[in-house]
Scaffold this active site. Structure first.
Site, PDB file in Angstrom:
ATOM      1  N   CYS A  61      76.121  38.737  37.772  1.00 15.49           N
ATOM      2  CA  CYS A  61      76.579  38.094  36.762  1.00 15.49           C
ATOM      3  C   CYS A  61      75.687  36.975  36.449  1.00 15.49           C
ATOM      4  O   CYS A  61      75.639  36.144  35.335  1.00 15.49           O
ATOM      5  CB  CYS A  61      77.957  37.694  36.651  1.00 15.49           C
ATOM      6  SG  CYS A  61      78.406  36.231  37.749  1.00 15.49           S
TER       7      CYS A  61
ATOM      8  N   GLY B   8     101.316  19.634  54.222  1.00 16.34           N
ATOM      9  CA  GLY B   8     100.555  19.802  55.278  1.00 16.34           C
ATOM     10  C   GLY B   8     101.189  19.988  56.549  1.00 16.34           C
ATOM     11  O   GLY B   8     100.365  20.356  57.842  1.00 16.34           O
TER      12      GLY B   8
ATOM     13  N   CYS C 145      78.877  37.637  43.415  1.00 16.49           N
ATOM     14  CA  CYS C 145      80.114  36.687  43.443  1.00 16.49           C
ATOM     15  C   CYS C 145      80.930  37.270  44.487  1.00 16.49           C
ATOM     16  O   CYS C 145      81.258  38.643  44.588  1.00 16.49           O
ATOM     17  CB  CYS C 145      80.490  36.698  42.359  1.00 16.49           C
ATOM     18  SG  CYS C 145      79.745  35.772  40.818  1.00 16.49           S
TER      19      CYS C 145
ATOM     20  N   CYS D 286      74.102  35.033  41.320  1.00 14.22           N
ATOM     21  CA  CYS D 286      74.698  36.068  41.493  1.00 14.22           C
ATOM     22  C   CYS D 286      73.761  37.397  40.827  1.00 14.22           C
ATOM     23  O   CYS D 286      73.458  37.304  39.781  1.00 14.22           O
ATOM     24  CB  CYS D 286      75.951  36.097  40.919  1.00 14.22           C
ATOM     25  SG  CYS D 286      76.878  37.849  40.737  1.00 14.22           S
TER      26      CYS D 286
ATOM     27  N   CYS E 279      83.235  37.465  38.504  1.00 14.98           N
ATOM     28  CA  CYS E 279      82.049  38.082  38.157  1.00 14.98           C
ATOM     29  C   CYS E 279      82.391  39.187  37.017  1.00 14.98           C
ATOM     30  O   CYS E 279      81.570  39.190  36.066  1.00 14.98           O
ATOM     31  CB  CYS E 279      81.724  39.057  39.377  1.00 14.98           C
ATOM     32  SG  CYS E 279      79.917  39.535  39.551  1.00 14.98           S
TER      33      CYS E 279
END
Lengths: 259, 281
Positions: free
Chosen positions: B244, B32, B266, B241, B272
Site C-alpha cells: 500500500c 497499571g 504493513c 509498505c 493495509c
C-alpha cells in the site's frame, strides 16, 4: 555552634535465636564522622548487631534511633518500610563481605555504580556515566572497564566497585560487614588504605564489623568488643588495644600474630 | 446467529466471569497495577492467549462486534481460531475492520486505525511483570511496585545504551502509567507505545499463565521510560509498505528468497487493505 547529636543511637538491644542470645542489652552511640569498629570472634553477635542497627532485622527488645540530615529523629525499627528503604538508598550504605552479594553480577560496572543514582531519580545518561567514571577512578579501577561485567574483575576490584557503588550517592553512614574478608593480605592493605582516605575525604560515619584487629586499628576511632552477644569492652581504639581491661579483650589482642 | 448449545454464553460460567470482572474493576481503578485473578483452564494452551480470551469472555455481550488480531493480522492461525471460538460460543458478529469492532482482542500490536471511545482493546500478555528479568524474587518486585521503586528499570536501559549505543528494546518497552505504576505494555513494538498514551478506548491486559490482569482506562497518560539525553524513539523499518506504500505504519519484514531478497509490508492487514481500497479504486 549548634549542639551535636549522635547520628545513630541504640539502647538495650536484645535478640535471641532460640536458646542462643545473639544480643544482650547492647547500647551504642555513633557520632557524625566517626568510625566505630565492632570486633569479636565468629558467633559473637557482631553481624547480627549490624543488621539490627541497619533495620534489616528486628530486635526482641530495645530501640535504635537515627538522626537524619534534616535533623529529624527516626526510630529505625518503628519507621515504615518505605522510609527505611529510602534511607538505605540515600543516607545509608551497606557494604557486604562478599561483593557478589552487594553487586549485580549481570550488570556492567558502570550500571552498578549508577544504580543508586538512578534509584534516587538521576535520568541523564551522560551525567550518570560521568559520575560512574569519576568513582571508578577514585577507587582505582581503570575507567576503560566501565562496560565490563563485575564477574571479569578480581576479588579486590569487585570489593572496590562495591564501595564505589555504595558511596556514589554520598551517604552519611556506611555499614560494613568484614569488607576485607576473603582478600589476600596485600589487597587488604590497599583496600584499607583506600577506605581510610575515602572516610576522611567524605567525612563519613562508619560502622565496621571485623574480626581483623589490624583493620580495626587502622580505620576505627573507637572500638566495641563483643562476646556472646554482649559488649564486654568499649573505648578509643588505641586505648582498648594497648591497654585491654577485659580478660577476653586481652586474649583477643594477645592472639594477633605479629608479622 | 445463536451460540453453540451445551456451553454458557462466552464459554466461561457466570461465577468465573464475575470474578474476572471484579479483577477488571480493580485494575481500572488502579491503572497499571497488576491484579491477581483465578485464571481457568481454557480449551487452548497457556501462551496462546488464554488471558486475553478470559478477559474478552468476561466483557463481551450479545450486541458486541469482535475483531481478533495476531501481530496485526486478522488471518493468522491464532486470530482465526480465537475469532471462530467466540463466534461459536457467543454467536456475536465478528469483523476484520477496526472501526466496526467494539471489542478488539490483540496479540502484540495496537491497530493503526485510531481507536475511539466505547471500544475495548484486550491484550494477550505472556509476562505481566516488567521487572522479572532484573529481579528474580516475585515478592521483591511486588514490594518495588508498592513503593514505586523503579530505579532498576533504568539500570536496564542504561545497560542497553552502554552496550548498544541506544535503548535497544524494540518491543515491550516499559511504560509508566498515570505517573505511578511501571507496566509492561504486553510485548507490543516500541512503535506502538505512543498509541497507548491517552487512548480514548479502554485497554485491558490479561495474562492467563501468570494469572494477572491490569488495565489502562481511557485518556490515561502512559509514558515510555527514557533518559533526558536519550529520549524514547519508536522504531520502524525505514521503508514503505510494498503493498500500500504506507510510510507511517509498522512493517513486517518478509524474506522472499535465499539471496537476501526481502519485502516490507504493513503488519496491520486491515489498515493495509483500507489504504489499497481508497488509493486504487
Amino acid at each position: 555552634m549548634s549542639e551535636i547529636y549522635p547520628l545513630l543511637e541504640a539502647r538495650g538491644l536484645s535478640l535471641r535465636f532460640g536458646p542462643v542470645a545473639a544480643l544482650e542489652e547492647v547500647a551504642l552511640a555513633l557520632w557524625p564522622g566517626e568510625v566505630v569498629a565492632i570486633v569479636g570472634e565468629s558467633g559473637s553477635g557482631k553481624s547480627t548487631l549490624l543488621r539490627v542497627l541497619g533495620g534489616l532485622a528486628a530486635p526482641d527488645a530495645g530501640r535504635v534511633a537515627y538522626r537524619a540530615a534534616d535533623g529529624a529523629l527516626h526510630d529505625v525499627q518503628g519507621m515504615g518500610e518505605a522510609a527505611r528503604r529510602r534511607l538505605h538508598r540515600t543516607e545509608w550504605g551497606f557494604v557486604q563481605q562478599n561483593p557478589r552479594d552487594g553487586l549485580r553480577m549481570g550488570v556492567s560496572a558502570g550500571g552498578n555504580v549508577g544504580e543508586r543514582l538512578m534509584a534516587i531519580g538521576a535520568r541523564h545518561y551522560g551525567g550518570i556515566r560521568a559520575e560512574a567514571t569519576a568513582w571508578m577512578r577514585r577507587v582505582e579501577i581503570d575507567p576503560a572497564r566501565i562496560d565490563d561485567l563485575p564477574a571479569t574483575f578480581s576479588g579486590g576490584m569487585q570489593q572496590r566497585l562495591q564501595i564505589a557503588r555504595t558511596l556514589v550517592t554520598r551517604p552519611r553512614l556506611v555499614f560494613m560487614d568484614e569488607p576485607t574478608g576473603g582478600l589476600d593480605v596485600s589487597v587488604q592493605a590497599k583496600l584499607l588504605d583506600l577506605l581510610r582516605s575515602l572516610v576522611a575525604d567524605l567525612g563519613l560515619a562508619m560502622l565496621l564489623v571485623t574480626h581483623d584487629i589490624a583493620a580495626a586499628r587502622l580505620l576505627a576511632h573507637r572500638l566495641l568488643v563483643m562476646r556472646h552477644g554482649r559488649v564486654v569492652e568499649e573505648g578509643l581504639t588505641d586505648r582498648v588495644l594497648d591497654d585491654p581491661q577485659h580478660p577476653y579483650t586481652q586474649l583477643l589482642v594477645a592472639s594477633v600474630l605479629a608479622a | 446467529m445463536t451460540h453453540a448449545s451445551g456451553y454458557n454464553f462466552a464459554y466461561l460460567d457466570e461465577a468465573t466471569k464475575r470474578m474476572i470482572r471484579r479483577a477488571l474493576m480493580k485494575a481500572v481503578a488502579i491503572p497499571g497495577h497488576q491484579v491477581p485473578f483465578g485464571a481457568r483452564e481454557m480449551p487452548l494452551p497457556f501462551g496462546w492467549g488464554t488471558g486475553g480470551i478470559q478477559v474478552t469472555a468476561s466483557v463481551i455481550g450479545p450486541d458486541d462486534v469482535l475483531k481478533v488480531i495476531d501481530q496485526g493480522a486478522d488471518d493468522t492461525t491464532n486470530a482465526v481460531s480465537i475469532r471462530r471460538f467466540f463466534a461459536r460460543v457467543t454467536g456475536v458478529a465478528t469483523t476484520e475492520r477496526t472501526a466496526e469492532a467494539t471489542i478488539i482482542q490483540t496479540r502484540h500490536r495496537v491497530p493503526e486505525t485510531p481507536l475511539r471511545e466505547g471500544q475495548i482493546l484486550v491484550y494477550q500478555v505472556p509476562m505481566p511483570e516488567p521487572l522479572f528479568r532484573l529481579e528474580p524474587r516475585v515478592a521483591e518486585t511486588r514490594r518495588m511496585h508498592a513503593l514505586a521503586e523503579y530505579g532498576l528499570m533504568h539500570v536496564k536501559l542504561y545497560e542497553d545504551i552502554a552496550r548498544m549505543g541506544e535503548i535497544a528494546t524494540s518491543y515491550n518497552h516499559p511504560v509508566m502509567v498515570n505517573r505511578r505504576y511501571l507496566m509492561s505494555p504486553s510485548p507490543v513494538p516500541a512503535f506502538d507505545n505512543p498509541k497507548l498514551d491517552r487512548m480514548p478506548a479502554l485497554q485491558l491486559f490479561g495474562a492467563g499463565r501468570e494469572k494477572r490482569i491490569y488495565a489502562v482506562p481511557p485518556y490515561t497518560p502512559v509514558r515510555s521510560l527514557d533518559f533526558d539525553d536519550h529520549p524514547f524513539q519508536p522504531i520502524r523499518a525505514d521503508a514503505p509498505c510494498a503493498l500500500c506504500g504506507a510510510r507511517d505504519s509498522y512493517l513486517d519484514e518478509i524474506v522472499t528468497d535465499d539471496r537476501g531478497g526481502r519485502r516490507f509490508i504493513c503488519s496491520d492487514t486491515d489498515w493495509c487493505r483500507q489504504r489499497r481500497e481508497t488509493t486504487r479504486p
